[in-house]
Design a protein around this motif. Structure first.
Motif, mmCIF file in Angstrom:
data_model
loop_
_atom_site.group_PDB
_atom_site.id
_atom_site.type_symbol
_atom_site.label_atom_id
_atom_site.label_comp_id
_atom_site.label_asym_id
_atom_site.label_seq_id
_atom_site.Cartn_x
_atom_site.Cartn_y
_atom_site.Cartn_z
ATOM 1 N N PHE A 85 -6.193 24.453 7.948
ATOM 2 C CA PHE A 85 -7.363 23.589 7.828
ATOM 3 C C PHE A 85 -7.432 22.494 8.887
ATOM 4 O O PHE A 85 -8.529 22.195 9.381
ATOM 5 C CB PHE A 85 -7.435 22.963 6.436
ATOM 6 N N PRO A 86 -6.319 21.850 9.267
ATOM 7 C CA PRO A 86 -6.446 20.816 10.311
ATOM 8 C C PRO A 86 -7.077 21.349 11.594
ATOM 9 O O PRO A 86 -7.827 20.631 12.262
ATOM 10 C CB PRO A 86 -4.994 20.377 10.537
ATOM 11 N N GLY A 87 -6.804 22.595 11.937
ATOM 12 C CA GLY A 87 -7.426 23.177 13.117
ATOM 13 C C GLY A 87 -8.922 23.370 12.944
ATOM 14 O O GLY A 87 -9.701 23.113 13.866
ATOM 15 N N ILE A 88 -9.324 23.842 11.772
ATOM 16 C CA ILE A 88 -10.756 24.028 11.512
ATOM 17 C C ILE A 88 -11.490 22.687 11.540
ATOM 18 O O ILE A 88 -12.587 22.576 12.110
ATOM 19 C CB ILE A 88 -10.964 24.728 10.159
ATOM 20 N N LEU A 89 -10.898 21.657 10.950
ATOM 21 C CA LEU A 89 -11.527 20.337 10.982
ATOM 22 C C LEU A 89 -11.629 19.827 12.420
ATOM 23 O O LEU A 89 -12.652 19.234 12.809
ATOM 24 C CB LEU A 89 -10.734 19.354 10.128
ATOM 25 N N THR A 90 -10.596 20.059 13.214
ATOM 26 C CA THR A 90 -10.634 19.654 14.622
ATOM 27 C C THR A 90 -11.770 20.355 15.353
ATOM 28 O O THR A 90 -12.480 19.735 16.159
ATOM 29 C CB THR A 90 -9.294 19.985 15.298
ATOM 30 N N LEU A 91 -11.968 21.633 15.079
ATOM 31 C CA LEU A 91 -13.064 22.377 15.700
ATOM 32 C C LEU A 91 -14.414 21.782 15.308
ATOM 33 O O LEU A 91 -15.297 21.613 16.161
ATOM 34 C CB LEU A 91 -12.984 23.846 15.277
ATOM 35 N N LEU A 109 -11.951 26.612 23.704
ATOM 36 C CA LEU A 109 -12.756 27.185 22.625
ATOM 37 C C LEU A 109 -13.110 28.634 22.923
ATOM 38 O O LEU A 109 -13.056 29.498 22.035
ATOM 39 C CB LEU A 109 -14.023 26.355 22.428
ATOM 40 N N LEU A 110 -13.469 28.929 24.167
ATOM 41 C CA LEU A 110 -13.796 30.298 24.543
ATOM 42 C C LEU A 110 -12.593 31.216 24.339
ATOM 43 O O LEU A 110 -12.721 32.325 23.795
ATOM 44 C CB LEU A 110 -14.252 30.343 26.001
ATOM 45 N N ALA A 111 -11.416 30.770 24.742
ATOM 46 C CA ALA A 111 -10.207 31.577 24.555
ATOM 47 C C ALA A 111 -9.921 31.791 23.077
ATOM 48 O O ALA A 111 -9.511 32.879 22.660
ATOM 49 C CB ALA A 111 -9.020 30.900 25.232
ATOM 50 N N LEU A 112 -10.144 30.765 22.275
ATOM 51 C CA LEU A 112 -9.901 30.856 20.840
ATOM 52 C C LEU A 112 -10.833 31.874 20.197
ATOM 53 O O LEU A 112 -10.410 32.697 19.369
ATOM 54 C CB LEU A 112 -10.093 29.467 20.213
ATOM 55 N N VAL A 113 -12.099 31.850 20.570
ATOM 56 C CA VAL A 113 -13.076 32.798 20.020
ATOM 57 C C VAL A 113 -12.744 34.223 20.466
ATOM 58 O O VAL A 113 -12.734 35.165 19.658
ATOM 59 C CB VAL A 113 -14.501 32.410 20.441
ATOM 60 N N ALA A 117 -2.160 26.759 17.926
ATOM 61 C CA ALA A 117 -1.902 25.649 18.844
ATOM 62 C C ALA A 117 -3.149 25.266 19.640
ATOM 63 O O ALA A 117 -3.312 24.101 20.030
ATOM 64 C CB ALA A 117 -0.769 26.028 19.792
ATOM 65 N N LEU A 118 -4.050 26.227 19.890
ATOM 66 C CA LEU A 118 -5.224 25.923 20.715
ATOM 67 C C LEU A 118 -6.134 24.894 20.069
ATOM 68 O O LEU A 118 -6.838 24.154 20.777
ATOM 69 C CB LEU A 118 -6.013 27.206 21.004
ATOM 70 N N PHE A 119 -6.146 24.828 18.742
ATOM 71 C CA PHE A 119 -7.003 23.851 18.070
ATOM 72 C C PHE A 119 -6.646 22.423 18.479
ATOM 73 O O PHE A 119 -7.518 21.549 18.528
ATOM 74 C CB PHE A 119 -6.885 23.990 16.556
ATOM 75 N N LEU A 120 -5.363 22.165 18.741
ATOM 76 C CA LEU A 120 -4.947 20.813 19.129
ATOM 77 C C LEU A 120 -5.736 20.325 20.328
ATOM 78 O O LEU A 120 -6.156 19.155 20.380
ATOM 79 C CB LEU A 120 -3.449 20.812 19.454
ATOM 80 N N PHE A 121 -5.963 21.193 21.288
ATOM 81 C CA PHE A 121 -6.548 20.776 22.553
ATOM 82 C C PHE A 121 -8.075 20.698 22.499
ATOM 83 O O PHE A 121 -8.730 20.506 23.524
ATOM 84 C CB PHE A 121 -6.051 21.713 23.655
ATOM 85 N N ALA A 165 -12.221 12.668 21.777
ATOM 86 C CA ALA A 165 -11.911 11.235 21.857
ATOM 87 C C ALA A 165 -13.074 10.500 21.211
ATOM 88 O O ALA A 165 -14.226 10.755 21.529
ATOM 89 C CB ALA A 165 -11.735 10.803 23.308
ATOM 90 N N VAL A 166 -12.914 9.610 20.299
ATOM 91 C CA VAL A 166 -11.622 9.130 19.845
ATOM 92 C C VAL A 166 -11.476 9.603 18.400
ATOM 93 O O VAL A 166 -12.345 9.368 17.586
ATOM 94 C CB VAL A 166 -11.576 7.596 19.919
ATOM 95 N N ILE A 167 -10.393 10.316 18.063
ATOM 96 C CA ILE A 167 -10.194 10.751 16.692
ATOM 97 C C ILE A 167 -9.693 9.573 15.871
ATOM 98 O O ILE A 167 -9.026 8.670 16.387
ATOM 99 C CB ILE A 167 -9.216 11.934 16.636
ATOM 100 N N THR A 168 -10.004 9.566 14.591
ATOM 101 C CA THR A 168 -9.690 8.421 13.744
ATOM 102 C C THR A 168 -8.625 8.765 12.715
ATOM 103 O O THR A 168 -8.351 9.932 12.444
ATOM 104 C CB THR A 168 -10.954 7.949 13.006
ATOM 105 N N VAL A 169 -8.050 7.720 12.132
ATOM 106 C CA VAL A 169 -7.095 7.898 11.048
ATOM 107 C C VAL A 169 -7.774 8.595 9.870
ATOM 108 O O VAL A 169 -7.175 9.440 9.193
ATOM 109 C CB VAL A 169 -6.510 6.552 10.622
ATOM 110 N N ARG A 170 -9.035 8.257 9.630
ATOM 111 C CA ARG A 170 -9.765 8.857 8.512
ATOM 112 C C ARG A 170 -9.824 10.372 8.649
ATOM 113 O O ARG A 170 -9.611 11.109 7.686
ATOM 114 C CB ARG A 170 -11.180 8.284 8.453
ATOM 115 N N ALA A 171 -10.111 10.868 9.862
ATOM 116 C CA ALA A 171 -10.172 12.314 10.077
ATOM 117 C C ALA A 171 -8.812 12.958 9.839
ATOM 118 O O ALA A 171 -8.713 14.041 9.241
ATOM 119 C CB ALA A 171 -10.650 12.612 11.497
ATOM 120 N N ALA A 172 -7.751 12.297 10.282
ATOM 121 C CA ALA A 172 -6.408 12.831 10.076
ATOM 122 C C ALA A 172 -6.057 12.874 8.595
ATOM 123 O O ALA A 172 -5.423 13.824 8.116
ATOM 124 C CB ALA A 172 -5.388 11.998 10.845
#
Length: 661
Positions: free
Chosen positions: A369-375, A394-398, A429-433, A437-444
């Motif tokens: 789920f953290p990867g999906i939320l990042t997307l 994103l293209l590589a991930l798809v 791992a690709l979701f990380l990248f 900017a800027v991600i928040t504590v709330r999202a985490a």
């Protein structure tokens, strides 16, 4: 309001993320060194037997050959033996010079059937684990995992810190790694966590300079490290790591594509050549080493010369040989009959896209789920919060996801009772990248909370979750998600024979898979549904054989459901997806209804095998009773209603016999 940029790496010694990374590393190493792995691991699952034996062979014998001493070694820790081990027959090979390009050719011996046996899996993961195995035995695998997971945590923190504040970066690093299924594989002696780490660290070496703050020259070793991350050499290191990941699992090949694409888009032709050479050298070099050592560059190929073994193993007795103990399992060719049949690219792919995202046993939402939320955050972020290279990620991930579903439509999760989709582990791992900017504590926090609702129970006891992968999908939010009909032969329920492929009524009988514990084991053609519960089942229509070797695949138009109740007047609800019916026969009574069935999922995973139609149904019971108290018999089950399902078939398609070759 813009968040502060990251401090330069020379000051990381005072950064809370660095402190957290050190603490995490100490905790993971402490666990890796003190856990009694052979005691708590229950035994081998999936491909563990192969990697375990190969790792010990490297550590103790300094070779990749399977011999009797390797077999004996397994029994010292695991009395079940190396169940599921993959072995290959060795081949005698040499390079022979020739006058014309390519000036050498690969020559195999006229008779490849030698007595030498090798391991039918990639050697790189157990090779890198072998120094730790030498020092700490089997726990050495876990020591390697501890170091890799710690390095990944530091890399996640550093990448996000370059685009956000300290608190958000630290919270996101925790959520990304520990609110997913990834930590479960910490206790697996397989390369899933290894592959994830190589891809994550490889892309970190490449992508960090795209988001890093300006360098400030100082003399500290951390700042020299920062200079390396910003230099062109970081791309070489990245491609080398990704090349190793590709050798470990060739499905990871697209993880390296963004590096090449970005260099091409920027017309940096020198960099294109260098990164291509680094990737090819790492991947091709390892395959070449495999070929020189065993005679076959493809460690998963070999036709009848690669087999898996259960119960009996070569060298176990003087009479036990490779030929009379194994089951041939090679993946030399493309399964064109499976991939390009008329259903694969229409019905199967359409359903698989849903299963891939939200499937009960393999979906990205429950297990990553953290990867999906990042997307989602990336797609809805403003233009100034996204970098051009992220679209390539994103293209590589798809492409990787769709390619996996097309190439392996009926086994895209890896089989063997995985937790989540183990074949996708590297691409997580690709979701990380994609982090904007800027991600928040709330999202985490959202990522951690929602992801934890699915994965907390898995991480709390990873040994139990790993050895009992069919348990966790039976409870909680997992029961709200669809069952992956395309993976019917690879679902974890297949690990328990009494719950899979159970014949019910019908001519020929329909096969049932009991997905949860809300249906008790069948009693002849009947089975009880637990009181006050809903039981989920898969029904698999058979194929009717003919004398000429052909067969007719059957489809189920309707099912006839006989309902019998006991002391409780249970109301039974039957839902097939095409129709929902309620039956209320009263206490100690019965009734029969017919329920329409949907079209059915076309399942044909093995070339030469008939197509089967697969269906998902649920049967719920509103009341329940315990026969021990209500009927005075020694039965302490909580029973709702007794069910008998009879399929009413129609002929779906006639498949003529295959021509002899």
């Amino acid at each position: 309001m813009n968040m502060p940029r990251a401090a330069r790496l020379g000051r990381l010694w005072s950064d809370p993320g660095a402190v957290a990374t050190l603490i995490l590393g100490a905790l993971l190493l402490g666990f890796a060194l003190t856990v009694q792995f052979p005691v708590v691991a229950f035994g081998f699952q999936s491909d563990e037997a192969t990697y375990y034996s190969l790792g010990h062979s490297f550590a103790r014998d300094w070779d990749m050959q399977f011999q009797r001493k390797d077999l004996v070694r397994v029994w010292k820790e695991f009395p079940t033996g190396p169940e599921g081990i993959f072995l290959k027959r060795g081949r005698s090979v040499h390079l022979e010079p020739q006058a014309r390009p390519p000036f050498v050719r690969w020559v195999k011996s006229p008779d490849p059937r030698t007595d030498r046996l090798y391991y039918g899996k990639s050697f790189i993961y157990p090779l890198l684990a072998s120094p730790f195995i030498t020092l700490w035995g089997t726990n050495g695998f876990l020591v390697l995992h501890a170091l890799l997971l710690t390095a990944c945590f530091g890399a996640v923190y550093a990448f996000v810190r370059a685009r956000s504040g300290q608190a958000a970066a630290l919270a996101y690093a925790v959520a990304f790694l520990f609110a997913s299924a990834a930590p479960v594989y910490f206790v697996w002696l397989t390369p899933e966590l290894f592959n994830l780490s190589l891809v994550l660290l490889g892309l970190f070496f490449w992508a960090y300079k795209e988001v890093a703050p300006a360098a400030v020259p100082t003399a500290t070793w951390l700042d020299r490290w920062a200079s390396l991350l910003r230099s062109p050499w970081s791309d070489v290191i990245a491609c080398a790591l990704l090349g190793i990941a590709t050798f470990s699992k060739p499905l990871n090949v697209l993880a390296a594509a963004p590096i090449l694409w970005l260099a091409i888009l920027r017309r940096q032709w020198g960099r294109v050549a260098i990164v291509s050479l680094a990737f090819v050298a790492a991947t091709g070099g390892l395959f070449l080493i495999n070929g020189i050592s065993s005679g076959d560059m493809n460690y998963q190929g070999g036709g009848p010369d690669r087999s898996t073994f259960y119960g009996r193993f070569p060298f176990q007795t003087p009479e036990s040989t490779f030929d009379n103990t194994g089951i041939a399992r090679a993946t030399d060719g493309l399964l064109t009959e499976v991939i390009f049949n008329q259903d694969a690219l229409t019905t199967v792919l359409r359903h698989n896209l849903v299963y891939f995202l939200v499937g009960r046993h393999t979906g990205l939402v429950p297990y990553f789920f953290p990867g999906i939320l990042t997307l989602v955050l990336f797609l809805f972020a403003g233009r100034h919060r996204r970098e051009p290279f992220q679209w390539l990620i994103l293209l590589a991930l798809v492409l990787a996801s769709v390619s996996l579903l097309i190439y392996m439509p009926f086994t895209y999760s890896g089989g063997g009772g995985p937790v989540g989709n183990r074949y996708f582990m590297g691409y997580y791992a690709l979701f990380l990248f994609l982090v904007p900017a800027v991600i928040t504590v709330r999202a985490a926090v959202v990522a951690a909370v929602v992801g934890g609702l699915f994965t907390a129970q898995l991480i709390a006891n990873p040994f139990y979750s790993s050895f009992n992968p069919a348990t966790h999908p039976k409870y909680g939010l997992f029961t709200r998600l669809p069952i992956e009909l395309s993976l019917v032969n690879d679902l974890p329920v297949n690990v328990t024979p009494s719950r899979a492929k159970q014949p019910l009524a019908g001519n020929p009988p329909v096969l049932a898979y009991f997905i949860d514990d809300n249906a008790y084991n069948r009693e002849g053609e009947w089975f009880w549904v637990r009181g006050e519960s809903r039981a989920d089942l898969i029904l698999r229509a058979p194929a009717r054989p003919h004398a000429d070797g052909a067969f007719t695949s059957l489809a189920i138009d309707t099912i006839e459901v006989e309902v019998a109740t006991g002391a409780a007047a249970s109301v039974v609800s039957i839902d097939t997806g095409a129709e929902r019916v309620r039956v209320a026969p009263g206490a100690r009574s019965g009734d029969t209804v017919r329920v329409k069935m949907p079209e059915g999922f076309p399942y044909k995973a093995i070339p030469g095998q008939p197509l089967n139609r697969v269906y998902s149904i649920s049967i719920a019971s509103s009341e329940g009773f315990v026969p021990l108290f209500d009927e005075g018999v020694r039965d302490n089950r909580f029973l709702g209603a007794r069910i008998r399902i009879t399929p009413l078939y129609r002929d779906d398609r006639y498949q003529p016999p295959r021509a002899a070759h």
